[in-house]
Enzyme design. Sequence first.
Site, PDB file in Angstrom:
ATOM      1  N   GLU A   1      73.308  89.100 -67.293  1.00  0.00           N
ATOM      2  CA  GLU A   1      74.102  90.174 -67.858  1.00  0.00           C
ATOM      3  C   GLU A   1      74.154  90.139 -69.201  1.00  0.00           C
ATOM      4  OE1 GLU A   1      77.417  91.791 -65.564  1.00  0.00           O
ATOM      5  OE2 GLU A   1      76.933  90.976 -63.915  1.00  0.00           O
TER       6      GLU A   1
HETATM    7  N1  CAA Z   1      77.710 102.462 -73.022  1.00  0.00           N
HETATM    8  C1  CAA Z   1      77.289 103.822 -73.028  1.00  0.00           C
HETATM    9  N2  CAA Z   1      76.092 103.937 -73.783  1.00  0.00           N
HETATM   10  C2  CAA Z   1      75.388 102.782 -74.501  1.00  0.00           C
HETATM   11  C3  CAA Z   1      75.970 101.682 -74.294  1.00  0.00           C
HETATM   12  C4  CAA Z   1      77.195 101.444 -73.841  1.00  0.00           C
HETATM   13  N3  CAA Z   1      77.766 100.224 -73.737  1.00  0.00           N
HETATM   14  N4  CAA Z   1      75.225 100.804 -75.120  1.00  0.00           N
HETATM   15  C5  CAA Z   1      74.389 101.615 -75.293  1.00  0.00           C
HETATM   16  N5  CAA Z   1      74.496 102.845 -75.152  1.00  0.00           N
HETATM   17  C6  CAA Z   1      73.296 104.040 -75.444  1.00  0.00           C
HETATM   18  C7  CAA Z   1      73.516 104.366 -76.865  1.00  0.00           C
HETATM   19  O1  CAA Z   1      74.716 105.189 -77.391  1.00  0.00           O
HETATM   20  C8  CAA Z   1      71.982 104.884 -77.013  1.00  0.00           C
HETATM   21  O2  CAA Z   1      72.319 106.260 -76.721  1.00  0.00           O
HETATM   22  P1  CAA Z   1      71.557 107.559 -77.459  1.00  0.00           P
HETATM   23  O3  CAA Z   1      69.883 107.275 -77.388  1.00  0.00           O
HETATM   24  O4  CAA Z   1      71.725 108.543 -76.455  1.00  0.00           O
HETATM   25  O5  CAA Z   1      72.213 107.431 -78.605  1.00  0.00           O
HETATM   26  C9  CAA Z   1      71.153 104.346 -76.009  1.00  0.00           C
HETATM   27  O6  CAA Z   1      72.198 103.668 -74.918  1.00  0.00           O
HETATM   28  C10 CAA Z   1      70.499 103.224 -76.878  1.00  0.00           C
HETATM   29  O7  CAA Z   1      71.179 102.171 -77.342  1.00  0.00           O
HETATM   30  P2  CAA Z   1      70.754 101.172 -78.282  1.00  0.00           P
HETATM   31  O8  CAA Z   1      69.659 101.874 -79.213  1.00  0.00           O
HETATM   32  O9  CAA Z   1      71.804 100.302 -78.744  1.00  0.00           O
HETATM   33  O10 CAA Z   1      69.684 100.429 -77.224  1.00  0.00           O
HETATM   34  P3  CAA Z   1      68.698  99.162 -77.296  1.00  0.00           P
HETATM   35  O11 CAA Z   1      67.496  99.641 -76.472  1.00  0.00           O
HETATM   36  O12 CAA Z   1      69.042  98.652 -78.707  1.00  0.00           O
HETATM   37  O13 CAA Z   1      69.411  97.974 -76.447  1.00  0.00           O
HETATM   38  C11 CAA Z   1      71.077  96.446 -75.710  1.00  0.00           C
HETATM   39  C12 CAA Z   1      70.912  97.606 -76.531  1.00  0.00           C
HETATM   40  C13 CAA Z   1      72.762  96.198 -75.853  1.00  0.00           C
HETATM   41  C14 CAA Z   1      70.288  95.191 -76.206  1.00  0.00           C
HETATM   42  C15 CAA Z   1      70.753  96.666 -74.136  1.00  0.00           C
HETATM   43  O14 CAA Z   1      69.386  96.704 -73.898  1.00  0.00           O
HETATM   44  C16 CAA Z   1      71.219  95.509 -73.274  1.00  0.00           C
HETATM   45  O15 CAA Z   1      72.288  95.331 -72.866  1.00  0.00           O
HETATM   46  N6  CAA Z   1      70.112  94.326 -72.879  1.00  0.00           N
HETATM   47  C17 CAA Z   1      70.329  93.351 -72.231  1.00  0.00           C
HETATM   48  C18 CAA Z   1      70.232  93.940 -70.664  1.00  0.00           C
HETATM   49  C19 CAA Z   1      71.293  93.120 -69.578  1.00  0.00           C
HETATM   50  O16 CAA Z   1      72.455  92.676 -70.176  1.00  0.00           O
HETATM   51  N7  CAA Z   1      70.741  92.891 -68.514  1.00  0.00           N
HETATM   52  C20 CAA Z   1      71.538  92.347 -67.346  1.00  0.00           C
HETATM   53  C21 CAA Z   1      70.780  92.663 -66.131  1.00  0.00           C
HETATM   54  S1  CAA Z   1      72.051  92.608 -64.854  1.00  0.00           S
HETATM   55  C22 CAA Z   1      72.155  90.845 -64.457  1.00  0.00           C
HETATM   56  O17 CAA Z   1      72.012  90.147 -65.221  1.00  0.00           O
HETATM   57  C23 CAA Z   1      72.927  90.744 -63.101  1.00  0.00           C
HETATM   58  C24 CAA Z   1      73.932  89.546 -63.007  1.00  0.00           C
HETATM   59  O18 CAA Z   1      74.211  88.725 -63.889  1.00  0.00           O
HETATM   60  C25 CAA Z   1      74.354  89.018 -61.804  1.00  0.00           C
HETATM   61  P1  FAD Z   2      64.250  87.563 -72.665  1.00  0.00           P
HETATM   62  O1  FAD Z   2      64.755  88.943 -73.003  1.00  0.00           O
HETATM   63  O2  FAD Z   2      62.796  87.324 -72.764  1.00  0.00           O
HETATM   64  O3  FAD Z   2      64.792  86.669 -73.776  1.00  0.00           O
HETATM   65  C1  FAD Z   2      64.364  85.423 -74.153  1.00  0.00           C
HETATM   66  C2  FAD Z   2      65.019  84.732 -75.296  1.00  0.00           C
HETATM   67  O4  FAD Z   2      65.132  85.681 -76.420  1.00  0.00           O
HETATM   68  C3  FAD Z   2      66.601  84.634 -75.098  1.00  0.00           C
HETATM   69  O5  FAD Z   2      67.252  83.409 -75.512  1.00  0.00           O
HETATM   70  C4  FAD Z   2      67.137  85.756 -75.790  1.00  0.00           C
HETATM   71  O6  FAD Z   2      68.603  85.919 -75.924  1.00  0.00           O
HETATM   72  C5  FAD Z   2      66.412  86.021 -76.906  1.00  0.00           C
HETATM   73  N1  FAD Z   2      66.487  87.332 -77.740  1.00  0.00           N
HETATM   74  C6  FAD Z   2      65.709  88.531 -77.010  1.00  0.00           C
HETATM   75  N2  FAD Z   2      65.987  89.470 -77.702  1.00  0.00           N
HETATM   76  C7  FAD Z   2      66.860  88.995 -78.611  1.00  0.00           C
HETATM   77  C8  FAD Z   2      67.429  89.807 -79.882  1.00  0.00           C
HETATM   78  N3  FAD Z   2      67.335  91.133 -79.916  1.00  0.00           N
HETATM   79  N4  FAD Z   2      68.459  88.822 -80.602  1.00  0.00           N
HETATM   80  C9  FAD Z   2      68.139  87.595 -80.459  1.00  0.00           C
HETATM   81  N5  FAD Z   2      68.005  86.942 -79.407  1.00  0.00           N
HETATM   82  C10 FAD Z   2      67.090  87.734 -78.369  1.00  0.00           C
HETATM   83  N6  FAD Z   2      68.775  91.170 -63.623  1.00  0.00           N
HETATM   84  C11 FAD Z   2      69.128  92.467 -63.104  1.00  0.00           C
HETATM   85  O7  FAD Z   2      68.954  93.359 -63.353  1.00  0.00           O
HETATM   86  N7  FAD Z   2      69.977  92.132 -62.140  1.00  0.00           N
HETATM   87  C12 FAD Z   2      70.402  90.996 -61.433  1.00  0.00           C
HETATM   88  O8  FAD Z   2      70.936  90.905 -60.402  1.00  0.00           O
HETATM   89  C13 FAD Z   2      69.892  89.675 -62.131  1.00  0.00           C
HETATM   90  N8  FAD Z   2      70.355  88.625 -61.674  1.00  0.00           N
HETATM   91  C14 FAD Z   2      70.107  87.618 -62.280  1.00  0.00           C
HETATM   92  C15 FAD Z   2      70.002  86.228 -61.946  1.00  0.00           C
HETATM   93  C16 FAD Z   2      69.590  85.046 -62.490  1.00  0.00           C
HETATM   94  C17 FAD Z   2      69.903  83.836 -62.010  1.00  0.00           C
HETATM   95  C18 FAD Z   2      68.887  85.129 -63.525  1.00  0.00           C
HETATM   96  C19 FAD Z   2      68.146  83.989 -64.276  1.00  0.00           C
HETATM   97  C20 FAD Z   2      68.705  86.504 -64.354  1.00  0.00           C
HETATM   98  C21 FAD Z   2      69.096  87.556 -63.642  1.00  0.00           C
HETATM   99  N9  FAD Z   2      68.959  88.821 -64.201  1.00  0.00           N
HETATM  100  C22 FAD Z   2      69.308  89.961 -63.509  1.00  0.00           C
HETATM  101  C23 FAD Z   2      68.188  88.949 -65.300  1.00  0.00           C
HETATM  102  C24 FAD Z   2      68.991  88.660 -66.645  1.00  0.00           C
HETATM  103  O9  FAD Z   2      69.847  89.568 -66.909  1.00  0.00           O
HETATM  104  C25 FAD Z   2      67.942  88.489 -67.942  1.00  0.00           C
HETATM  105  O10 FAD Z   2      67.443  87.190 -67.387  1.00  0.00           O
HETATM  106  C26 FAD Z   2      68.627  88.346 -69.109  1.00  0.00           C
HETATM  107  O11 FAD Z   2      68.793  89.691 -69.308  1.00  0.00           O
HETATM  108  C27 FAD Z   2      67.436  87.643 -69.940  1.00  0.00           C
HETATM  109  O12 FAD Z   2      66.194  88.598 -70.036  1.00  0.00           O
HETATM  110  P2  FAD Z   2      64.891  87.703 -69.948  1.00  0.00           P
HETATM  111  O13 FAD Z   2      64.969  86.616 -68.894  1.00  0.00           O
HETATM  112  O14 FAD Z   2      63.741  88.549 -69.669  1.00  0.00           O
HETATM  113  O15 FAD Z   2      64.804  86.974 -71.282  1.00  0.00           O
END
Ligand code: CAA
Ligand code: FAD
Length: 380
Positions: free
Chosen positions: A363
């Site tokens: 997340e």
């Molecule tokens: N709410 C609403 N809109 C948002 C927002 C928010 N919290 N954050 C960004 N936006 C919007 C911005 O307003 C912007 O909109 P416009 O283009 O219309 O102006 C757009 O999104 C792009 O924003 P940024 O330029 O800030 O986006 P970015 O490309 O630099 O990325 C980031 C921002 C926070 C790094 C985002 O990419 C991010 O959250 N990355 C991490 C991904 C992640 O958390 N993945 C989790 C997968 S789920 C998982 O892991 C499941 C599990 O644990 C069980």
């Molecule tokens: P990368 O993005 O390749 O990052 C590699 C390293 O670089 C990390 O240390 C990161 O912090 C660092 N890094 C990258 N960008 C930056 C930056 N801008 N500044 C500083 N450091 C940076 N995803 C889903 O969509 N749905 C799910 O249900 C889900 N469940 C998951 C369950 C497990 C067990 C795991 C391992 C992952 C899951 N994920 C899910 C994916 C998870 O959200 C990603 O693994 C996570 O967001 C990181 O992405 P990545 O693994 O590609 O690492």
Amino acid sequence: MQFQLSDEQEMIRKMVRDFSEKEVAPTAAERDEEERFDRGIFDQMAELGLTGIPWPEEYGGIGADYLSYVIAVEELSRVCASTGVTLSAHISLCSWPIYTFGTEEQKQQFLRPLAEGAKLGAYALSEPGSGSDAAGMKTTAVKDGDDYVLNGSKVWITNGGEADLYIVFALTDPEKKHKGCTAFILEKGMDGFTMGKKEKKLGIRSSPTLEIIMDNVRVPKENRLGEEGEGFKIAMQTLDGGRNGIAAQAVGIAQGALDAAAGYAKERKQFGKPIGQMQGIAFKLADMAVKVEASRLLTYQAAWCESAGVPYGMASAMSKLFAGDSAMEVTVEAVQVFGGYGYTKDYPVERYMRDAKITQIYEGTNEIQRVVISKMLLQE
Ligand code: CAA
Ligand code: FAD
């Protein structure tokens, strides 16, 4: 300010703690070892109403608040972090966006069975080439008559394979990058929608993590969530709340490790007295307790904000960051308190330590939480 839980929140904590200790804890080590997901535990959670805690009764929920929900994730994770994340992904990542952005028909068709626990949910944003940089996704959705045709793959999907409904993000207009992203509800069994590799993991081993593959999956427009181009905002807003579910998971893991370590420190004797009477161990326990409590307060505060309609994105990123880092530190120390025994599978602390690590990664990694928090700070 109010630091006391309501009678309803206390009741939910007691109910989930009893359930966790009686039904979840006894098989936690075995499920971890065998990397086995137990749908029966999810079904039991459904019977208790946990699968729909925060949703109104009209959608099959029990109408409690987000604080009650995070308490439930915390209590489950105190004995089994895999079970905690099953519920967190189901509620925060799959049900929440349907509740928030879905049409009335979608709520009846999809949210109700999720809330009642007849269906299990998942959320699919990450791809092989785009994790932290979520906007870099490649999955496409091409409009064809009344349908969309989806192609691509998503990785790391929690509840993957076991889930019945998946919130999937795809580009309907790749040229517009994140502004061309759209959210869809995919149903298990749709033609061309298959499961790929199951990950073998360090921790949360009884939570299935799978790749999902879309090969010309035809998705009716009725399954589109929100409007075309709204997908990235839906994904981000969903994570705003979801991150606090992971904070709750981290609090539960850390509390479980602290309880185990404190119990052991009272029993284990060296140099003729319990190790807890040595200041080196007693101070460790004190520091661990402070980290658990501070994490809990941040987590409960973010949940309170969400229920109260106060902006909670920053609070949630803070709780996830602090609770995740704290859970890692606390569980490492718990293993230390157990000495050599802590390094074996005879005690649960090595599992807590392995499980804690994921709370710093998914997340949004804790580096990404710092990106989110600092961006908001500098905007203000
Ligand atoms: N709410 C609403 N809109 C948002 C927002 C928010 N919290 N954050 C960004 N936006 C919007 C911005 O307003 C912007 O909109 P416009 O283009 O219309 O102006 C757009 O999104 C792009 O924003 P940024 O330029 O800030 O986006 P970015 O490309 O630099 O990325 C980031 C921002 C926070 C790094 C985002 O990419 C991010 O959250 N990355 C991490 C991904 C992640 O958390 N993945 C989790 C997968 S789920 C998982 O892991 C499941 C599990 O644990 C069980
Ligand atoms: P990368 O993005 O390749 O990052 C590699 C390293 O670089 C990390 O240390 C990161 O912090 C660092 N890094 C990258 N960008 C930056 C930056 N801008 N500044 C500083 N450091 C940076 N995803 C889903 O969509 N749905 C799910 O249900 C889900 N469940 C998951 C369950 C497990 C067990 C795991 C391992 C992952 C899951 N994920 C899910 C994916 C998870 O959200 C990603 O693994 C996570 O967001 C990181 O992405 P990545 O693994 O590609 O690492």
